[in-house]
Design an enzyme around this catalytic site. Structure first.
Site, PDB file in Angstrom:
ATOM      1  N   LYS A 285     -20.407  39.236 -18.449  1.00 27.70           N
ATOM      2  CA  LYS A 285     -19.037  38.869 -18.668  1.00 27.70           C
ATOM      3  C   LYS A 285     -18.664  38.192 -17.388  1.00 27.70           C
ATOM      4  O   LYS A 285     -17.572  37.688 -17.155  1.00 27.70           O
ATOM      5  CB  LYS A 285     -17.998  39.798 -18.936  1.00 27.70           C
ATOM      6  CG  LYS A 285     -18.068  40.268 -20.307  1.00 27.70           C
ATOM      7  CD  LYS A 285     -16.982  41.358 -20.696  1.00 27.70           C
ATOM      8  CE  LYS A 285     -17.285  42.377 -21.794  1.00 27.70           C
ATOM      9  NZ  LYS A 285     -17.155  41.887 -22.924  1.00 27.70           N
TER      10      LYS A 285
ATOM     11  N   GLN B  50     -13.353  43.220 -18.011  1.00 28.94           N
ATOM     12  CA  GLN B  50     -12.667  41.847 -17.964  1.00 28.94           C
ATOM     13  C   GLN B  50     -11.971  41.195 -16.798  1.00 28.94           C
ATOM     14  O   GLN B  50     -11.322  40.007 -16.757  1.00 28.94           O
ATOM     15  CB  GLN B  50     -11.399  42.050 -18.959  1.00 28.94           C
ATOM     16  CG  GLN B  50     -11.877  42.102 -20.585  1.00 28.94           C
ATOM     17  CD  GLN B  50     -12.618  41.080 -21.038  1.00 28.94           C
ATOM     18  OE1 GLN B  50     -12.494  39.930 -20.623  1.00 28.94           O
ATOM     19  NE2 GLN B  50     -13.413  41.131 -22.053  1.00 28.94           N
TER      20      GLN B  50
ATOM     21  N   ASP C  93     -11.778  50.409 -16.057  1.00 30.59           N
ATOM     22  CA  ASP C  93     -12.716  49.668 -17.063  1.00 30.59           C
ATOM     23  C   ASP C  93     -12.206  48.135 -16.488  1.00 30.59           C
ATOM     24  O   ASP C  93     -11.489  47.626 -16.810  1.00 30.59           O
ATOM     25  CB  ASP C  93     -12.503  49.786 -18.560  1.00 30.59           C
ATOM     26  CG  ASP C  93     -13.060  48.746 -19.449  1.00 30.59           C
ATOM     27  OD1 ASP C  93     -13.714  47.753 -18.798  1.00 30.59           O
ATOM     28  OD2 ASP C  93     -13.021  48.867 -20.505  1.00 30.59           O
TER      29      ASP C  93
ATOM     30  N   CYS D  71     -12.884  45.054 -30.982  1.00 32.81           N
ATOM     31  CA  CYS D  71     -13.060  46.622 -30.518  1.00 32.81           C
ATOM     32  C   CYS D  71     -11.724  47.184 -29.833  1.00 32.81           C
ATOM     33  O   CYS D  71     -11.857  48.109 -29.001  1.00 32.81           O
ATOM     34  CB  CYS D  71     -14.035  46.442 -29.342  1.00 32.81           C
ATOM     35  SG  CYS D  71     -15.573  46.027 -29.638  1.00 32.81           S
TER      36      CYS D  71
ATOM     37  N   HIS E 126     -10.428  49.384 -24.895  1.00 40.29           N
ATOM     38  CA  HIS E 126     -11.559  49.054 -25.557  1.00 40.29           C
ATOM     39  C   HIS E 126     -12.227  49.998 -26.338  1.00 40.29           C
ATOM     40  O   HIS E 126     -12.215  50.996 -25.576  1.00 40.29           O
ATOM     41  CB  HIS E 126     -12.506  47.975 -24.774  1.00 40.29           C
ATOM     42  CG  HIS E 126     -13.645  47.387 -25.328  1.00 40.29           C
ATOM     43  ND1 HIS E 126     -14.660  47.967 -25.696  1.00 40.29           N
ATOM     44  CD2 HIS E 126     -13.895  46.060 -25.766  1.00 40.29           C
ATOM     45  CE1 HIS E 126     -15.714  47.189 -26.174  1.00 40.29           C
ATOM     46  NE2 HIS E 126     -14.948  46.068 -26.234  1.00 40.29           N
TER      47      HIS E 126
HETATM   48  C1  LIG Z   1     -11.958  45.683 -21.590  1.00 45.50           C
HETATM   49  C2  LIG Z   1     -13.626  45.989 -22.108  1.00 45.50           C
HETATM   50  N1  LIG Z   1     -14.112  47.144 -21.763  1.00 45.50           N
HETATM   51  C3  LIG Z   1     -15.393  47.403 -22.120  1.00 45.50           C
HETATM   52  C4  LIG Z   1     -16.159  46.427 -22.715  1.00 45.50           C
HETATM   53  C5  LIG Z   1     -17.621  46.758 -23.248  1.00 45.50           C
HETATM   54  O1  LIG Z   1     -18.572  46.035 -22.289  1.00 45.50           O
HETATM   55  P1  LIG Z   1     -20.116  46.080 -22.785  1.00 45.50           P
HETATM   56  O2  LIG Z   1     -20.225  45.523 -23.956  1.00 45.50           O
HETATM   57  O3  LIG Z   1     -20.490  44.870 -21.645  1.00 45.50           O
HETATM   58  O4  LIG Z   1     -20.556  47.254 -22.356  1.00 45.50           O
HETATM   59  C6  LIG Z   1     -15.508  45.124 -22.846  1.00 45.50           C
HETATM   60  C7  LIG Z   1     -16.410  44.155 -23.505  1.00 45.50           C
HETATM   61  O5  LIG Z   1     -16.799  44.062 -24.399  1.00 45.50           O
HETATM   62  C8  LIG Z   1     -14.438  44.911 -22.710  1.00 45.50           C
HETATM   63  O6  LIG Z   1     -13.781  43.786 -22.963  1.00 45.50           O
END
Ligand SMILES: Cc1ncc(COP(=O)(O)O)c(C=O)c1O
Ligand SMILES: Cc1ncc(COP(=O)(O)O)c(C=O)c1O
Lengths: 410, 151, 410, 151
Positions: free
Chosen positions: C228, C205, C202, C367, C123
């Site tokens: 999430k 998810q 990370d 993203c 991401h």
């Molecule tokens: C795999 C992954 N990493 C990072 C993020 C970023 O999370 P956040 O926007 O809650 O900071 C997301 C979600 O948008 C994601 O799906």
């Protein structure tokens, strides 16, 4: 009288409770304010009806969330009289906002030999980020002193001496969270501009307490916490002059702040999105806008007058009715923050004892350690007023301090 | 102010007003310091260690009634004890101020600190001086801070 | 069956609404999840009863808030099986957590010539912070590829080749938000350890979707978003191995992260306070802990099975009932995230049309721009499932996609 | 799917399926590009500018039905117009897709985009190609992005 002021305490469910068998008297507003039911409802409504991620979505809930989120940006711009919504960056609070400026503006524009000017009354959150920036860049800190004595006013006679052309940043608090001093923000910004320095205003203690007009103050950046102005915890904002925001590199990297990402390099979205990496604090941003409505319904001028009236009364009564008390900050033209030292009784003991009477005070250095040292104190007791406080509560405060004094003398 | 007399017992008020061993100790070979960053309390403890025995101990600093009285009681109670004995006393004290349970019948004047457990925000005040003293005695160079996860 | 699963949809008031005249089918859970009433209640209760600033206060409300805030840290440690609460840093979300590591650990430990290893499926939030770190330090990025074709699995045959001793950081996603791939986190962490690299997971998810055990995975850092996993927006956390957190310099400067401040230099509080500058997001942290209770009442193993069952069913039905559809990600052993491309119909059009049927999907690059390019796509449509989704909703999804296809063919 | 025919009118579906002037323009002396970072849509616009007149214009790229059809309609409507005329047409189009109000009777086939205003998330799709074209014609080197505060 503005009808919004009638029955105003009923808007705050938390105030209607007993603490240690006594009706709660909440006088810790400089630490955080309580929240009116309409702000709590804004959170509930969002989560029960509209919750979705913003910006990237085109289904109905996401459009609703996006619309409300961007409407909150417009609301915030209006609240501060910014030129446009694009000058508002949502952050986690004042501390986060100041770190953003120190990192994104500071690292790019500062070099060894430059000076960062602060004042001696800054909160740690408007001091430590600049210390870290100075370490990274080789710039040096300098302080505009507070006058000798206990009024805590800035020594403006020294301004010309410290605000020299090497100063690149002048960061100062609008209102002191320890002394209740209100600084002449517009004059300080004008002085900074004259030497080519940017001005950064810490408005944590002022934004919810008095009218704020970034155009009239002509500041470059201004930092706000939502939780001190009837909004939720975890949200705040940074006002930044558009041209400065546009020229700044990003702060945090991640989703939503990009225009194009490749494996080895990326391009940034325009401001303010550039500074809002990742999923933002959508619900709290929306509820913060509701808090702004609430404050403007009451009228910020009226809130300022209310605060000042209570502070003047409390200051006068404590000074005259508590033998030996040492009052800090000015007696008049001040915010609703009152700090004092009860000789022979440590602030911790004052707060614990007051709490037994249902009176919530704060004792400590109030994130102002260096100022405390300068005043020859390790801590003070602090009572801070807000729109829902009353003269009857000052009565309770005075009676409680008298009781405490008696107990320790006894 | 009923419950306050639980916290501010006369022993506490007395040690607060006239802290014992409140001075620099010229014979000290260990110095420890403690601070509570949340309130600005600051304490310095001077320990004269002979072998593993605390022959003498004193303190100075600024703090609330609880931290001052507790540090004062600490000097009185640890003087002449071995490090192991001091640690055992502190373990009992710690249990008492966190739970209210007096473990040893023989806590003597330290029992005055039992009321602290009803005031969770003040537990750190009651342990600050003890931390600093034990750290100094054990030769731990780190200043004691109440910010450590364990008190 | 675990009674918590009965009537579970009633726990989520938002699901009980019509969108464009149809019962809402919310399939955008990878973007953000909905919140059960108990989490909303946790916010309301906090603001109506306990709200106060934490740590610095010793009055009753402040003690209650501090206690609940630190209890949430313990709850989080338990949720991830961390060794102790001190390994949990509260942040604004996954993006913030990863930036924290990139800045506080990265700037101190990286130098020119070092390699930061990522995977091709990251991401933007687990890519851009490392690009910025590489720019600051002169370190270089390198990518573990995804195998050719549409399964999106990591090409582990290339791991030894890219995970060389120059690699100092290996950051990878536990679960892909685009492809639904579940990566073998423990094996990747072990491989990183072998070459002396730190591992950064990370878990945006995965944290709310399956059991997470940082000790079993033996990772160094792990980033989580609250929103999430049934928690509020604006809050998340970083797990960090204690020894690493202790050795790291601070990230942001401000109140609460200090042990001593003087005008020209300061000393830091121990971890985790060192990384929590300013007033934290108290209410949302407390509500996040409530979300963890909710998830554990259902059982995260059961949630993972539920997600996987729905995903497998949806994958099979779409693949067989939507002519010409291109399915991405693996058919089995996957999370509840399904991405697909409907030939001749752009993802935006799919999402707008599905929304008219009350079905909330997401369309775009998720993203994941570089991965999209690698797959030869500019965007996909995505349906992502969570604990409250049902087989009947998959029926609605299939019917809706068939309608869309017909409309565009017509 | 009642309302969808407001958005996806036959004109739109037609221009989406068979975009007009969908090619590189060899005679172009200006090139503009636009992207929508939120969805990954990407467009390149080729403009042949003679004096202040857009003699010819074409586009290429990937995007949804709305952005493709709108870009296609853009090429048809701007060919032969002066920059000032093009800006006026765009101003009307912008008002139409944001408010639904058709300002000029004479919007001809552009009126097919009026339904966009009911789908706020899609307004950016409808304006992407126009931005890119006007930027290119006016010699603005910045790529158009839908992230600008104004569309
Ligand atoms: C795999 C992954 N990493 C990072 C993020 C970023 O999370 P956040 O926007 O809650 O900071 C997301 C979600 O948008 C994601 O799906
Ligand atoms: C003057 C001042 N500046 C900055 C801050 C920091 O604000 P926050 O903790 O909301 O980031 C505060 C409050 O704590 C304050 O009173």
């Amino acid at each position: 009288m503005n009808p919004a002021w009638q029955n105003l305490r009923a808007d705050f469910p938390i105030l209607n409770q007993q603490v240690n068998g006594q009706a709660l008297v909440y006088l810790d507003n400089a630490a955080t304010s309580q929240k009116p039911q309409c702000v709590i409802d804004a959170l509930v409504n969002y989560y029960q009806r509209d919750n979705a991620n913003v910006h990237r979505g085109i289904h109905t809930l996401s459009m609703r969330a996006t619309f409300a989120y961007e409407a909150a940006r417009e609301r915030s711009a209006k609240f501060l009289n910014a030129t446009e919504p694009g000058e508002i960056v949502f952050t986690a609070g004042t501390t986060d906002s100041i770190n953003l400026v120190a990192n994104a503006w500071g690292d790019k524009n500062l070099k060894a030999g430059d000076i960062i000017l602060l004042t001696e009354m800054e909160h740690h959150s408007n001091m430590v980020p600049w210390q870290l920036l100075a370490q990274r860049t080789g710039a040096k800190l300098r302080y505009l002193p507070v006058v000798a004595g206990d009024t805590g006013l800035l020594d403006l006679t020294q301004l010309a001496q410290v605000l020299t052309p090497e100063v690149k940043i002048f960061a100062f608090t609008h209102v002191s969270n320890t002394l209740g001093v209100i600084n002449p923000a517009a004059a300080l910004c004008a002085a900074a501009k004259k030497v080519g320095a940017i001005s950064v205003i810490d408005a944590a203690q002022s934004a919810g307490h008095m009218p704020i007009d970034v155009r009239a103050m002509d500041c470059d950046f201004l930092a706000v916490s939502g939780h001190k102005m009837c909004g939720p915890t975890g949200v705040g904002l940074l006002y930044g002059r558009k041209a400065l925001l546009e020229a700044m590199p990003p702060y945090r990297g991640g989703g939503s702040m990009i225009s194009n990402v490749e494996y080895f390099e990326s391009k940034w979205a325009p401001a303010p999105q550039k500074f809002e990496a990742g999923t933002p604090n959508i619900a709290d941003v929306i509820a913060l806008a509701r808090a702004m409505d609430y404050l403007d319904d009451l009228g910020r001028e009226a809130i300022a007058q209310h605060d000042e009236k209570l502070a003047a009364l409390a200051y006068a009564r404590l000074a005259s009715e508590i033998p030996g008390i040492r009052m800090l900050g000015p007696a008049h033209h001040r915010s609703g923050v009152i700090s004092f030292d009860l000789p022979g009784v440590h602030a911790h003991d004052v707060v614990t004892m007051a709490d037994q009477e249902g009176v919530a005070l704060r004792g400590g250095h109030h994130c102002n350690q260096p100022l405390m040292r300068k005043l020859g104190l390790s801590s003070t007791s602090r009572a801070s007023f807000y729109l829902y406080n009353t003269e009857a509560e000052i009565e309770r405060l005075v009676a409680t301090l008298q009781k405490i004094q008696k107990f320790f003398a006894g | 102010m009923q419950d306050l007399t639980d916290l501010y017992q006369s022993v506490i008020l007395d040690h607060n007003r006239r802290p014992r061993n409140y001075s620099v100790l010229p014979s000290a070979n260990r110095v420890g310091s403690g601070n509570n960053p949340m309130c600005g309390d600051q304490i310095t403890v001077y320990v004269q260690l002979d072998g593993d025995r605390i022959s003498n101990v004193s303190f100075q600093g600024s703090g609330c009634a609880i931290s001052k009285a507790s540090a004062s009681l600490m000097t009185v109670n640890l003087k002449g004890k071995t490090i192991a004995e001091a640690e055992a006393i502190y373990a009992n004290l710690h249990q008492m101020v966190t739970t209210g349970k007096v473990v040893e019948d023989d806590m003597s004047d330290l029992a005055a600190l039992a009321g602290v457990h009803q005031f969770p925000a003040r537990i750190k005040c009651a342990t600050l001086g003890w931390h600093a003293a034990l750290n100094a005695a054990k030769g731990d160079a780190q200043p004691a801070t109440t910010e450590k996860p364990s008190d």
